[in-house]
Every structure is written in C-alpha cells, then in structure tokens.
Motif scaffolding. Structure first.
Motif, PDB file in Angstrom:
ATOM      1  N   ALA A  75      -1.760  30.141 -15.120  1.00 38.93           N
ATOM      2  CA  ALA A  75      -2.124  31.114 -14.080  1.00 38.93           C
ATOM      3  C   ALA A  75      -1.561  30.715 -12.717  1.00 38.93           C
ATOM      4  CB  ALA A  75      -3.642  31.258 -14.010  1.00 38.93           C
ATOM      5  N   MET A  76      -1.464  29.413 -12.441  1.00 39.36           N
ATOM      6  CA  MET A  76      -0.935  28.934 -11.164  1.00 39.36           C
ATOM      7  C   MET A  76       0.593  28.984 -11.098  1.00 39.36           C
ATOM      8  SD  MET A  76      -3.156  25.554 -10.158  1.00 39.36           S
ATOM      9  CE  MET A  76      -2.804  24.672 -11.677  1.00 39.36           C
ATOM     10  N   ALA A  77       1.242  28.893 -12.241  1.00 39.70           N
ATOM     11  CA  ALA A  77       2.701  28.719 -12.307  1.00 39.70           C
ATOM     12  C   ALA A  77       3.503  29.717 -11.475  1.00 39.70           C
ATOM     13  CB  ALA A  77       3.159  28.749 -13.762  1.00 39.70           C
ATOM     14  N   PRO A  78       3.143  31.005 -11.419  1.00 32.78           N
ATOM     15  CA  PRO A  78       3.963  31.929 -10.629  1.00 32.78           C
ATOM     16  C   PRO A  78       4.004  31.609  -9.126  1.00 32.78           C
ATOM     17  CG  PRO A  78       2.500  33.143 -12.096  1.00 32.78           C
ATOM     18  CD  PRO A  78       2.092  31.701 -12.148  1.00 32.78           C
ATOM     19  N   TYR A  79       3.074  30.806  -8.646  1.00 33.01           N
ATOM     20  CA  TYR A  79       2.975  30.518  -7.206  1.00 33.01           C
ATOM     21  C   TYR A  79       3.496  29.132  -6.836  1.00 33.01           C
ATOM     22  CZ  TYR A  79      -0.298  34.202  -8.285  1.00 33.01           C
ATOM     23  OH  TYR A  79      -0.868  35.346  -8.787  1.00 33.01           O
ATOM     24  N   VAL A  80       3.750  28.271  -7.834  1.00 30.55           N
ATOM     25  CA  VAL A  80       4.092  26.873  -7.590  1.00 30.55           C
ATOM     26  C   VAL A  80       5.599  26.671  -7.612  1.00 30.55           C
ATOM     27  CG1 VAL A  80       3.850  24.506  -8.452  1.00 30.55           C
ATOM     28  CG2 VAL A  80       1.899  26.076  -8.554  1.00 30.55           C
ATOM     29  N   LEU A  81       6.119  26.051  -6.546  1.00 32.07           N
ATOM     30  CA  LEU A  81       7.536  25.713  -6.468  1.00 32.07           C
ATOM     31  C   LEU A  81       7.797  24.283  -6.935  1.00 32.07           C
ATOM     32  CD1 LEU A  81       8.314  27.255  -2.968  1.00 32.07           C
ATOM     33  CD2 LEU A  81       8.882  28.213  -5.216  1.00 32.07           C
ATOM     34  N   GLU A  82       6.849  23.396  -6.656  1.00 32.45           N
ATOM     35  CA  GLU A  82       7.023  21.978  -6.975  1.00 32.45           C
ATOM     36  C   GLU A  82       5.649  21.359  -7.164  1.00 32.45           C
ATOM     37  OE1 GLU A  82       8.507  17.995  -4.579  1.00 32.45           O
ATOM     38  OE2 GLU A  82       9.287  19.947  -3.969  1.00 32.45           O
ATOM     39  N   GLU A  83       5.557  20.356  -8.067  1.00 35.75           N
ATOM     40  CA  GLU A  83       4.274  19.712  -8.335  1.00 35.75           C
ATOM     41  C   GLU A  83       4.490  18.230  -8.626  1.00 35.75           C
ATOM     42  OE1 GLU A  83       1.084  21.651 -10.796  1.00 35.75           O
ATOM     43  OE2 GLU A  83       1.767  20.120 -12.217  1.00 35.75           O
ATOM     44  N   ARG A  84       3.628  17.412  -8.035  1.00 37.63           N
ATOM     45  CA  ARG A  84       3.607  15.970  -8.307  1.00 37.63           C
ATOM     46  C   ARG A  84       2.157  15.590  -8.581  1.00 37.63           C
ATOM     47  NH1 ARG A  84       5.988  16.643  -3.552  1.00 37.63           N
ATOM     48  NH2 ARG A  84       4.374  15.557  -2.441  1.00 37.63           N
ATOM     49  N   GLU A  85       1.925  14.728  -9.574  1.00 44.70           N
ATOM     50  CA  GLU A  85       0.560  14.344  -9.886  1.00 44.70           C
ATOM     51  C   GLU A  85       0.514  12.928 -10.433  1.00 44.70           C
ATOM     52  OE1 GLU A  85      -0.617  17.504 -12.461  1.00 44.70           O
ATOM     53  OE2 GLU A  85       0.578  16.782 -14.125  1.00 44.70           O
ATOM     54  N   ALA A  86      -0.637  12.262 -10.237  1.00 47.15           N
ATOM     55  CA  ALA A  86      -0.807  10.898 -10.707  1.00 47.15           C
ATOM     56  C   ALA A  86      -2.291  10.536 -10.721  1.00 47.15           C
ATOM     57  CB  ALA A  86      -0.044   9.927  -9.808  1.00 47.15           C
ATOM     58  N   PHE A  87      -2.637   9.557 -11.560  1.00 48.28           N
ATOM     59  CA  PHE A  87      -3.995   9.035 -11.675  1.00 48.28           C
ATOM     60  C   PHE A  87      -4.048   7.693 -10.958  1.00 48.28           C
ATOM     61  CE2 PHE A  87      -7.391   6.790 -13.921  1.00 48.28           C
ATOM     62  CZ  PHE A  87      -8.388   7.742 -13.900  1.00 48.28           C
ATOM     63  N   TYR A  88      -5.116   7.475 -10.191  1.00 48.78           N
ATOM     64  CA  TYR A  88      -5.276   6.244  -9.418  1.00 48.78           C
ATOM     65  C   TYR A  88      -6.661   5.647  -9.640  1.00 48.78           C
ATOM     66  CZ  TYR A  88      -1.344   8.131  -6.763  1.00 48.78           C
ATOM     67  OH  TYR A  88      -0.140   8.649  -6.391  1.00 48.78           O
ATOM     68  N   ARG A  89      -6.750   4.354  -9.455  1.00 47.06           N
ATOM     69  CA  ARG A  89      -8.033   3.651  -9.383  1.00 47.06           C
ATOM     70  C   ARG A  89      -8.146   3.109  -7.965  1.00 47.06           C
ATOM     71  NH1 ARG A  89     -10.008   1.670 -14.490  1.00 47.06           N
ATOM     72  NH2 ARG A  89      -8.594   2.302 -16.130  1.00 47.06           N
ATOM     73  N   GLY A  90      -9.350   3.085  -7.432  1.00 41.28           N
ATOM     74  CA  GLY A  90      -9.507   2.567  -6.082  1.00 41.28           C
ATOM     75  C   GLY A  90     -10.967   2.447  -5.705  1.00 41.28           C
ATOM     76  N   ARG A  91     -11.203   2.109  -4.448  1.00 36.95           N
ATOM     77  CA  ARG A  91     -12.573   1.990  -3.940  1.00 36.95           C
ATOM     78  C   ARG A  91     -12.573   2.303  -2.455  1.00 36.95           C
ATOM     79  NH1 ARG A  91     -11.224  -2.223  -6.317  1.00 36.95           N
ATOM     80  NH2 ARG A  91     -10.308  -4.023  -5.396  1.00 36.95           N
ATOM     81  N   GLU A  92     -13.751   2.605  -1.965  1.00 39.02           N
ATOM     82  CA  GLU A  92     -13.897   2.895  -0.555  1.00 39.02           C
ATOM     83  C   GLU A  92     -13.618   1.644   0.265  1.00 39.02           C
ATOM     84  OE1 GLU A  92     -17.253   4.645   2.540  1.00 39.02           O
ATOM     85  OE2 GLU A  92     -17.747   4.423   0.434  1.00 39.02           O
ATOM     86  N   LEU A  93     -12.928   1.818   1.378  1.00 39.11           N
ATOM     87  CA  LEU A  93     -12.651   0.704   2.273  1.00 39.11           C
ATOM     88  C   LEU A  93     -13.824   0.523   3.241  1.00 39.11           C
ATOM     89  CD1 LEU A  93      -8.941   1.443   3.176  1.00 39.11           C
ATOM     90  CD2 LEU A  93      -9.821  -0.153   1.461  1.00 39.11           C
ATOM     91  N   THR A  94     -14.115  -0.707   3.554  1.00 41.15           N
ATOM     92  CA  THR A  94     -15.172  -0.985   4.502  1.00 41.15           C
ATOM     93  C   THR A  94     -14.589  -0.930   5.904  1.00 41.15           C
ATOM     94  OG1 THR A  94     -16.252  -2.429   2.910  1.00 41.15           O
ATOM     95  CG2 THR A  94     -16.900  -2.692   5.198  1.00 41.15           C
ATOM     96  N   ILE A  95     -15.187  -0.107   6.742  1.00 36.29           N
ATOM     97  CA  ILE A  95     -14.734   0.029   8.121  1.00 36.29           C
ATOM     98  C   ILE A  95     -15.651  -0.842   8.996  1.00 36.29           C
ATOM     99  CG2 ILE A  95     -14.328   1.660  10.015  1.00 36.29           C
ATOM    100  CD1 ILE A  95     -12.600   2.155   7.501  1.00 36.29           C
ATOM    101  N   PRO A  96     -15.057  -1.761   9.738  1.00 35.42           N
ATOM    102  CA  PRO A  96     -15.911  -2.610  10.604  1.00 35.42           C
ATOM    103  C   PRO A  96     -16.682  -1.788  11.627  1.00 35.42           C
ATOM    104  CG  PRO A  96     -13.623  -3.386  10.564  1.00 35.42           C
ATOM    105  CD  PRO A  96     -13.663  -2.057   9.872  1.00 35.42           C
ATOM    106  N   THR A  97     -17.879  -2.171  11.882  1.00 37.22           N
ATOM    107  CA  THR A  97     -18.691  -1.497  12.920  1.00 37.22           C
ATOM    108  C   THR A  97     -18.652  -2.311  14.186  1.00 37.22           C
ATOM    109  OG1 THR A  97     -20.683  -2.604  12.143  1.00 37.22           O
ATOM    110  CG2 THR A  97     -20.213  -0.438  11.211  1.00 37.22           C
ATOM    111  N   GLY A  98     -19.029  -1.668  15.282  1.00 39.99           N
ATOM    112  CA  GLY A  98     -19.022  -2.361  16.583  1.00 39.99           C
ATOM    113  C   GLY A  98     -17.757  -2.099  17.342  1.00 39.99           C
ATOM    114  N   GLY A  99     -17.780  -2.375  18.596  1.00 36.16           N
ATOM    115  CA  GLY A  99     -16.637  -2.129  19.468  1.00 36.16           C
ATOM    116  C   GLY A  99     -15.622  -3.241  19.397  1.00 36.16           C
ATOM    117  N   ALA A 100     -14.439  -2.931  19.857  1.00 34.65           N
ATOM    118  CA  ALA A 100     -13.376  -3.931  19.935  1.00 34.65           C
ATOM    119  C   ALA A 100     -13.671  -4.857  21.107  1.00 34.65           C
ATOM    120  CB  ALA A 100     -12.024  -3.253  20.112  1.00 34.65           C
ATOM    121  N   GLY A 101     -13.415  -6.079  20.913  1.00 32.90           N
ATOM    122  CA  GLY A 101     -13.805  -7.011  21.940  1.00 32.90           C
ATOM    123  C   GLY A 101     -12.741  -7.629  22.636  1.00 32.90           C
TER     124      GLY A 101
END
Length: 101
Positions: A75-101
């Motif tokens: 159903a999508m094919a008539p509208y798609v010119l190009e497609e790239r896809e991949a499977f990844y593993r990962g995790r959320e990154l921890t963002i430091p809290t507090g101001g820069a010192g």
C-alpha cells in the motif's frame, strides 16, 4: 539501564504524497511485540523516519515477515521513492544533571 530493541526506517516519498502515505503507513492489525512507535517528518514532508521499539528482534522479524506487513508495504509502495531500514540494540543515555561549572 534496560536494553532496547529498535527498528528504524527512513523513507523518501514523492512530493505532495504525505497525506496519502500516512493513510497507507499505519499498521493493521497492531503488531504483536511492538512496545511503541514514532514517526518524524522533514520540514518539506518528503522524508519520514519511523522508529519502533520491540520486545526483541524475534518479534520485529515475525512482523516484518507477516502477510499484514507485506500488504502494508504494498500500500505504501506507490508513494515511496527510496527506503533504508535496520534493526538496532541500544539503551537510554544518562544526561548529567546540574549546571556547568
């Protein structure tokens, strides 16, 4: 941190086809093992990135090889010119809290 399983697809679509593409893009039925999904559009509406979070690679692979996914892609094919896809593993990154010192 919890490991996450992510399938990402980037599609370039025909100019002016965003509304039609969106109608064809939504999966039915909702895939088993899919935790959540996001879609991001470029400003010109011609590139779409889909990000889906899965229980694991097996759940994602089962959906990708299903008849429902084959019908969705057809159903999508008539509208798609190009497609790239991949499977990844990962995790959320921890963002430091507090101001820069």
């Amino acid at each position: 941190m919890e490991e996450q399983f992510v399938w990402m697809t980037t599609r370039r679509i025909k100019p002016g086809a965003l509304d039609d593409f969106e109608g064809a893009w939504r999966p039915a039925p909702y895939p088993q093992g899919l935790r959540r999904a996001y879609a991001y559009w470029s400003e010109d509406g011609q590139e779409i990135i889909g990000v889906s979070f899965w229980d694991g690679k097996e759940s994602c692979d089962a959906w990708r090889s299903s008849a429902s996914e084959a019908a969705r892609r057809s159903a999508m094919a008539p509208y798609v010119l190009e497609e790239r896809e991949a499977f990844y593993r990962g995790r959320e990154l921890t963002i430091p809290t507090g101001g820069a010192g």
